[in-house]
Structures are given as structure tokens and as C-alpha cells.
Motif scaffolding. Structure first.
Motif, PDB file in Angstrom:
ATOM      1  N   LYS A  77     -33.296  46.593   3.555  1.00  7.63           N
ATOM      2  CA  LYS A  77     -34.361  47.483   4.014  1.00  7.63           C
ATOM      3  C   LYS A  77     -35.049  48.112   2.804  1.00  7.63           C
ATOM      4  O   LYS A  77     -34.383  48.687   1.935  1.00  7.63           O
ATOM      5  N   VAL A  78     -36.376  47.997   2.765  1.00 10.37           N
ATOM      6  CA  VAL A  78     -37.154  48.458   1.617  1.00 10.37           C
ATOM      7  C   VAL A  78     -38.287  49.351   2.105  1.00 10.37           C
ATOM      8  O   VAL A  78     -38.986  49.013   3.069  1.00 10.37           O
ATOM      9  N   LEU A  79     -38.477  50.480   1.423  1.00 11.40           N
ATOM     10  CA  LEU A  79     -39.577  51.379   1.737  1.00 11.40           C
ATOM     11  C   LEU A  79     -40.589  51.381   0.594  1.00 11.40           C
ATOM     12  O   LEU A  79     -40.217  51.566  -0.570  1.00 11.40           O
ATOM     13  N   ILE A  80     -41.860  51.206   0.928  1.00  7.93           N
ATOM     14  CA  ILE A  80     -42.955  51.287  -0.032  1.00  7.93           C
ATOM     15  C   ILE A  80     -43.664  52.615   0.216  1.00  7.93           C
ATOM     16  O   ILE A  80     -44.158  52.864   1.318  1.00  7.93           O
ATOM     17  N   THR A  81     -43.705  53.482  -0.792  1.00  5.33           N
ATOM     18  CA  THR A  81     -44.171  54.853  -0.558  1.00  5.33           C
ATOM     19  C   THR A  81     -45.685  54.990  -0.465  1.00  5.33           C
ATOM     20  O   THR A  81     -46.182  55.988   0.060  1.00  5.33           O
ATOM     21  N   ARG A  82     -46.447  54.029  -1.018  1.00 10.17           N
ATOM     22  CA  ARG A  82     -47.907  54.065  -0.932  1.00 10.17           C
ATOM     23  C   ARG A  82     -48.412  52.669  -0.582  1.00 10.17           C
ATOM     24  O   ARG A  82     -47.666  51.697  -0.628  1.00 10.17           O
ATOM     25  N   LYS A  83     -49.682  52.564  -0.258  1.00  7.53           N
ATOM     26  CA  LYS A  83     -50.258  51.274   0.078  1.00  7.53           C
ATOM     27  C   LYS A  83     -50.368  50.425  -1.191  1.00  7.53           C
ATOM     28  O   LYS A  83     -50.833  50.906  -2.226  1.00  7.53           O
ATOM     29  N   TRP A  84     -49.953  49.152  -1.109  1.00  4.96           N
ATOM     30  CA  TRP A  84     -50.015  48.216  -2.226  1.00  4.96           C
ATOM     31  C   TRP A  84     -51.042  47.131  -1.924  1.00  4.96           C
ATOM     32  O   TRP A  84     -51.497  46.989  -0.777  1.00  4.96           O
ATOM     33  N   PRO A  85     -51.421  46.313  -2.935  1.00  4.43           N
ATOM     34  CA  PRO A  85     -52.337  45.205  -2.674  1.00  4.43           C
ATOM     35  C   PRO A  85     -51.819  44.310  -1.549  1.00  4.43           C
ATOM     36  O   PRO A  85     -50.616  44.067  -1.425  1.00  4.43           O
ATOM     37  N   ASP A  98     -32.248  50.506   1.573  1.00  4.56           N
ATOM     38  CA  ASP A  98     -31.499  49.941   0.449  1.00  4.56           C
ATOM     39  C   ASP A  98     -32.284  50.076  -0.856  1.00  4.56           C
ATOM     40  O   ASP A  98     -31.696  50.165  -1.933  1.00  4.56           O
ATOM     41  N   ALA A  99     -33.606  50.066  -0.748  1.00  2.72           N
ATOM     42  CA  ALA A  99     -34.471  50.211  -1.921  1.00  2.72           C
ATOM     43  C   ALA A  99     -35.657  51.079  -1.558  1.00  2.72           C
ATOM     44  O   ALA A  99     -36.222  50.947  -0.467  1.00  2.72           O
ATOM     45  N   VAL A 100     -36.038  51.960  -2.463  1.00  4.50           N
ATOM     46  CA  VAL A 100     -37.246  52.762  -2.322  1.00  4.50           C
ATOM     47  C   VAL A 100     -38.137  52.448  -3.509  1.00  4.50           C
ATOM     48  O   VAL A 100     -37.671  52.430  -4.656  1.00  4.50           O
ATOM     49  N   CYS A 101     -39.414  52.177  -3.232  1.00  2.11           N
ATOM     50  CA  CYS A 101     -40.348  51.789  -4.292  1.00  2.11           C
ATOM     51  C   CYS A 101     -41.423  52.864  -4.432  1.00  2.11           C
ATOM     52  O   CYS A 101     -42.439  52.849  -3.719  1.00  2.11           O
ATOM     53  N   PRO A 102     -41.197  53.827  -5.347  1.00  2.00           N
ATOM     54  CA  PRO A 102     -42.132  54.945  -5.530  1.00  2.00           C
ATOM     55  C   PRO A 102     -43.245  54.595  -6.509  1.00  2.00           C
ATOM     56  O   PRO A 102     -43.239  53.538  -7.156  1.00  2.00           O
ATOM     57  N   SER A 103     -44.183  55.525  -6.631  1.00  2.00           N
ATOM     58  CA  SER A 103     -45.228  55.425  -7.646  1.00  2.00           C
ATOM     59  C   SER A 103     -45.354  56.771  -8.331  1.00  2.00           C
ATOM     60  O   SER A 103     -44.604  57.702  -8.028  1.00  2.00           O
ATOM     61  N   VAL A 104     -46.290  56.886  -9.242  1.00  2.00           N
ATOM     62  CA  VAL A 104     -46.402  58.085 -10.071  1.00  2.00           C
ATOM     63  C   VAL A 104     -46.642  59.353  -9.252  1.00  2.00           C
ATOM     64  O   VAL A 104     -46.335  60.457  -9.693  1.00  2.00           O
ATOM     65  N   CYS A 105     -47.177  59.209  -8.053  1.00  2.00           N
ATOM     66  CA  CYS A 105     -47.472  60.387  -7.229  1.00  2.00           C
ATOM     67  C   CYS A 105     -46.250  60.886  -6.468  1.00  2.00           C
ATOM     68  O   CYS A 105     -46.330  61.896  -5.763  1.00  2.00           O
ATOM     69  N   ASP A 106     -45.121  60.191  -6.576  1.00  2.00           N
ATOM     70  CA  ASP A 106     -43.898  60.592  -5.876  1.00  2.00           C
ATOM     71  C   ASP A 106     -42.973  61.335  -6.828  1.00  2.00           C
ATOM     72  O   ASP A 106     -42.452  60.749  -7.772  1.00  2.00           O
ATOM     73  N   SER A 107     -42.766  62.614  -6.578  1.00  2.00           N
ATOM     74  CA  SER A 107     -41.873  63.404  -7.416  1.00  2.00           C
ATOM     75  C   SER A 107     -40.436  63.228  -6.940  1.00  2.00           C
ATOM     76  O   SER A 107     -40.113  63.506  -5.783  1.00  2.00           O
ATOM     77  N   LEU A 108     -39.586  62.750  -7.845  1.00  2.00           N
ATOM     78  CA  LEU A 108     -38.185  62.497  -7.526  1.00  2.00           C
ATOM     79  C   LEU A 108     -37.278  63.267  -8.483  1.00  2.00           C
ATOM     80  O   LEU A 108     -36.614  62.689  -9.347  1.00  2.00           O
ATOM     81  N   PRO A 109     -37.228  64.585  -8.328  1.00  2.00           N
ATOM     82  CA  PRO A 109     -36.341  65.408  -9.162  1.00  2.00           C
ATOM     83  C   PRO A 109     -34.909  65.303  -8.668  1.00  2.00           C
ATOM     84  O   PRO A 109     -34.621  64.657  -7.648  1.00  2.00           O
ATOM     85  N   ALA A 110     -34.010  65.968  -9.379  1.00  2.00           N
ATOM     86  CA  ALA A 110     -32.592  65.935  -9.010  1.00  2.00           C
ATOM     87  C   ALA A 110     -32.376  66.400  -7.573  1.00  2.00           C
ATOM     88  O   ALA A 110     -31.543  65.849  -6.849  1.00  2.00           O
ATOM     89  N   GLU A 111     -33.132  67.402  -7.144  1.00  2.00           N
ATOM     90  CA  GLU A 111     -32.975  67.936  -5.792  1.00  2.00           C
ATOM     91  C   GLU A 111     -33.137  66.844  -4.735  1.00  2.00           C
ATOM     92  O   GLU A 111     -32.427  66.817  -3.729  1.00  2.00           O
ATOM     93  N   VAL A 112     -34.080  65.940  -4.968  1.00  2.00           N
ATOM     94  CA  VAL A 112     -34.295  64.836  -4.029  1.00  2.00           C
ATOM     95  C   VAL A 112     -33.242  63.752  -4.214  1.00  2.00           C
ATOM     96  O   VAL A 112     -32.653  63.255  -3.251  1.00  2.00           O
ATOM     97  N   LEU A 113     -32.978  63.393  -5.467  1.00  2.00           N
ATOM     98  CA  LEU A 113     -32.052  62.297  -5.744  1.00  2.00           C
ATOM     99  C   LEU A 113     -30.613  62.639  -5.385  1.00  2.00           C
ATOM    100  O   LEU A 113     -29.791  61.734  -5.181  1.00  2.00           O
ATOM    101  N   ASN A 114     -30.301  63.916  -5.290  1.00  2.00           N
ATOM    102  CA  ASN A 114     -28.945  64.337  -4.921  1.00  2.00           C
ATOM    103  C   ASN A 114     -28.724  64.380  -3.412  1.00  2.00           C
ATOM    104  O   ASN A 114     -27.707  64.896  -2.945  1.00  2.00           O
ATOM    105  N   ALA A 115     -29.643  63.837  -2.653  1.00  2.00           N
ATOM    106  CA  ALA A 115     -29.508  63.821  -1.196  1.00  2.00           C
ATOM    107  C   ALA A 115     -28.168  63.194  -0.800  1.00  2.00           C
ATOM    108  O   ALA A 115     -27.715  62.218  -1.404  1.00  2.00           O
ATOM    109  N   SER A 116     -27.556  63.775   0.207  1.00  2.00           N
ATOM    110  CA  SER A 116     -26.237  63.288   0.643  1.00  2.00           C
ATOM    111  C   SER A 116     -26.357  61.976   1.413  1.00  2.00           C
ATOM    112  O   SER A 116     -27.426  61.631   1.928  1.00  2.00           O
ATOM    113  N   ASN A 117     -25.244  61.239   1.469  1.00  3.02           N
ATOM    114  CA  ASN A 117     -25.144  60.020   2.283  1.00  3.02           C
ATOM    115  C   ASN A 117     -26.242  59.005   1.978  1.00  3.02           C
ATOM    116  O   ASN A 117     -26.871  58.447   2.873  1.00  3.02           O
ATOM    117  N   LYS A 118     -26.455  58.780   0.692  1.00  2.00           N
ATOM    118  CA  LYS A 118     -27.507  57.849   0.290  1.00  2.00           C
ATOM    119  C   LYS A 118     -27.114  56.401   0.562  1.00  2.00           C
ATOM    120  O   LYS A 118     -26.004  55.976   0.253  1.00  2.00           O
TER     121      LYS A 118
END
Length: 323
Positions: free
Chosen positions: A5-13, A48-68
Motif C-alpha cells: 500500500k502506497v500513499l502519494i501526498t500530492r498530484k504527480w504527472p 507501507d510507503a508514503v511518498c511526500p514532497s517538499v510541502c509535507d512537513s515531517l518533524p519528529a512529532e509526526v514520525l513518532n506516530a504510534s503503530n506505524k
């Protein structure tokens, strides 16, 4: 066997999104709206995979989410200072980026900004559109020469070298640069470039200064009031690197007080929330983060992400792993 399962955070070509649909159980962002921190946390827990871009802020607070569930961040872009790399490592997350494929397009934008700032292109465009141009005049909108001037580069990686080649071979510009590590001697010989001992030395010597250093804590506000005061009164600052490399308030003050001639910016602190001070300045050329915005480049960036994801899910080391 079920597809990852893959999530794309913004519209791609479209061509890349079509391939994603074939390869993965993919969720696309049809509305192309940035995800909130809570949505990003949820994505880490459900994909299983998240594909962010520069507009997605991923600080420790987000990355430390439980049950990843997520194991890899396939970043769509070469810069990754929007991701807390230390936190990603602590959470066992692989991070990849897309180097190499956006070199020429970003260097083109650096030269575009340099020329627009030097020749007051954006200011002239606004004048004509406002119906305020009353015809040619010998002293109207006099500007700066580019041909034969000195270009200073802060950082000397792929994009900086590509920019230097366009400037030197196309406009006969003299090249000076600062880089912590020594580049290929053949490149220095080709460009007849001079390596400076410090950032300060480049700031003093150059007529045009182009930033090509990475973002992050080590370079935040590298170009501050003290650095800007070293620049020549007729010098221009060009930034296609990362917005937080420049102290926005200090640059606005310098431009407003005419202590430097101009600036050409494609990136900003806190973008897209640009400091409103920039909007009042005639000597600031402002682009909306267009460095890699050609169709072929964005397709190539998507293909890089696909290659990195494929390697990861096949148990191989992704070529462009940064964490």
C-alpha cells in the motif's frame, strides 16, 4: 500476494500515476491539497510507503506516530530538509530522494532569476502591464551587465556546476565558489573557476551570488544580515536552494534600503507563506518554486521514486537512500 500500500501526498504527472496504479495498491491525492500533520500520521500508520514532497512537513512529532506500518518515505524531490532525518532513522524508516534528474532544469531557473534580476525583467513586465510605460528613453530602467561579470556560488554540487557552465560558457562570466570539499579539478579547469576560502570571500567578490547549499539546521540563515552587508552595492542574490538558508528579514531590509541591487528567489522561508515584505519590493524577482517544473523533469523525478520503491520492496538497497 497483496501489493504494498502506497500513499502519494500530492498530484504527480499522469504517466507516473498510471505506473503506480499498476504496481501498487496506491492512494492518489486527486484534489492536490497538502495533507495535515494528523493526516500524515494516519498515513504512516496505514501504508507501507508514503511518498511526500517538499510541502509535507515531517518533524519528529509526526514520525513518532504510534503503530506505524510505513517502512519507507519515497521523497519526490532532491531536498529533504522537510523530513527530520534523525527521527526517521530512530523510527527505522528508510528515506530516499531524487538526485540528478532535476539538475539542468533548476540551473535554468537560477540563470532565469539572475537575468531577470540583473535586467529588471519582472519590474519591466509589471510596468507594461500596468499601462505605465510611455516609450523608450535613454535613461529608463538602466540595469546591470551579466556578460563578463563575476558569479559566486555557495556550494558546488551538480546544480551549481550546471549553473556555472551556463554562466561561463554562455555569458563569459567569471566563476568563484565556496564548497567544503574539493570538487573535480577538471571542472575547475574547464570553468577557470576560483575556489574561495570562505562564504564571506564569495560574498565580497561576486557581482551575482547563487545559493546551492542544502537546507537544514547547519545552513539555516547562513545568509544573514552580516553576510549580506559584505555584498557589493551592485550585487544580486539568487536562491534556488532552500528558503531557510536566507534570513528573509535581513534580505528585505537590504533590498528596501538599496544596500544591494536585487534578489531573485524561487524558494522562501515557510513557503508558501512568503514574508509580505518581499511583495512591496521592485528589486525582488519572485517565482513560485519552479526549479524542477518541466514535464520531463517531474516525470523523471517520479521514475526515480518508482525505482527506489521497487528496490526496497524487492529487498535491495535503494540507489538514492539518504537515511
Amino acid at each position: 500476494m497483496s501489493k504494498p500500500k502506497v500513499l502519494i501526498t500530492r498530484k504527480w504527472p499522469a504517466s507516473v500515476e498510471t505506473k503506480l496504479k499498476q504496481l501498487y495498491d496506491v492512494s492518489l491525492n486527486e484534489d492536490d491539497l497538502p495533507l495535515t500533520s494528523e493526516e500524515l500520521k494516519s498515513a504512516l500508520q496505514n501504508y507501507d510507503a508514503v511518498c511526500p514532497s517538499v510541502c509535507d512537513s515531517l518533524p519528529a512529532e509526526v514520525l513518532n506516530a504510534s503503530n506505524k506500518r510505513c517502512k519507507i518515505l519515497g521523497n519526490f524531490g532532491v531536498g529533504y530538509n522537510h523530513i527530520d532525518i534523525a527521527a526517521a532513522k530512530e523510527n527505522g524508516l528508510v528515506v530516499t530522494n531524487t538526485p540528478g534528474v532535476l539538475t539542468q532544469s533548476t540551473a535554468d531557473i537560477a540563470m532565469t532569476l539572475l537575468l531577470m534580476s540583473a535586467r529588471r525583467g519582472a519590474e519591466g513586465d509589471r510596468l507594461v502591464r500596468a499601462g505605465k510605460w510611455h516609450g523608450w528613453c535613454p535613461t529608463h530602467m538602466l540595469s546591470s551587465d551579466v556578460t563578463g561579470a563575476t558569479l559566486g556560488l555557495i556550494g558546488f554540487g551538480r546544480i551549481a556546476i550546471a549553473t556555472a557552465r551556463k554562466a561561463h560558457h554562455g555569458f563569459g562570466m567569471k566563476i568563484v565558489f565556496f564548497n567544503p570539499s574539493a570538487p573535480d579539478p577538471s571542472v575547475i579547469e574547464e570553468l577557470q573557476a576560483t575556489r574561495c576560502d570562505s562564504v564571506e570571500d564569495v560574498m565580497r567578490r561576486a557581482d551575482y551570488i547563487s545559493l546551492h547549499c542544502p537546507g537544514g539546521p547547519d545552513t539555516r540563515h547562513l545568509i544573514d544580515d552580516k553576510m549580506i552587508r559584505l555584498m557589493k552595492p551592485n550585487a544580486h542574490l539568487i536562491n534556488t536552494a532552500r528558503g531557510d538558508v536566507v534570513d528573509s528579514k535581513a534580505l528585505i531590509d537590504a533590498l528596501r534600503d538599496k544596500r544591494i541591487a536585487g534578489a531573485g528567489l524561487d524558494v522562501y522561508e515557510g513557503e508558501p507563506n512568503i514574508d509580505p515584505g518581499f511583495l512591496t519590493l521592485e528589486n525582488a524577482t519572485l517565482l513560485p518554486h519552479l526549479g524542477s517544473a518541466t514535464l520531463s523533469t517531474r516525470n523523471a523525478m517520479g521514475e526515480k521514486v518508482l525505482a527506489n520503491l521497487a528496490a526496497f520492496f524487492e529487498g535491495r538497497e535503494p540507489e538514492d537512500r539518504v537515511a
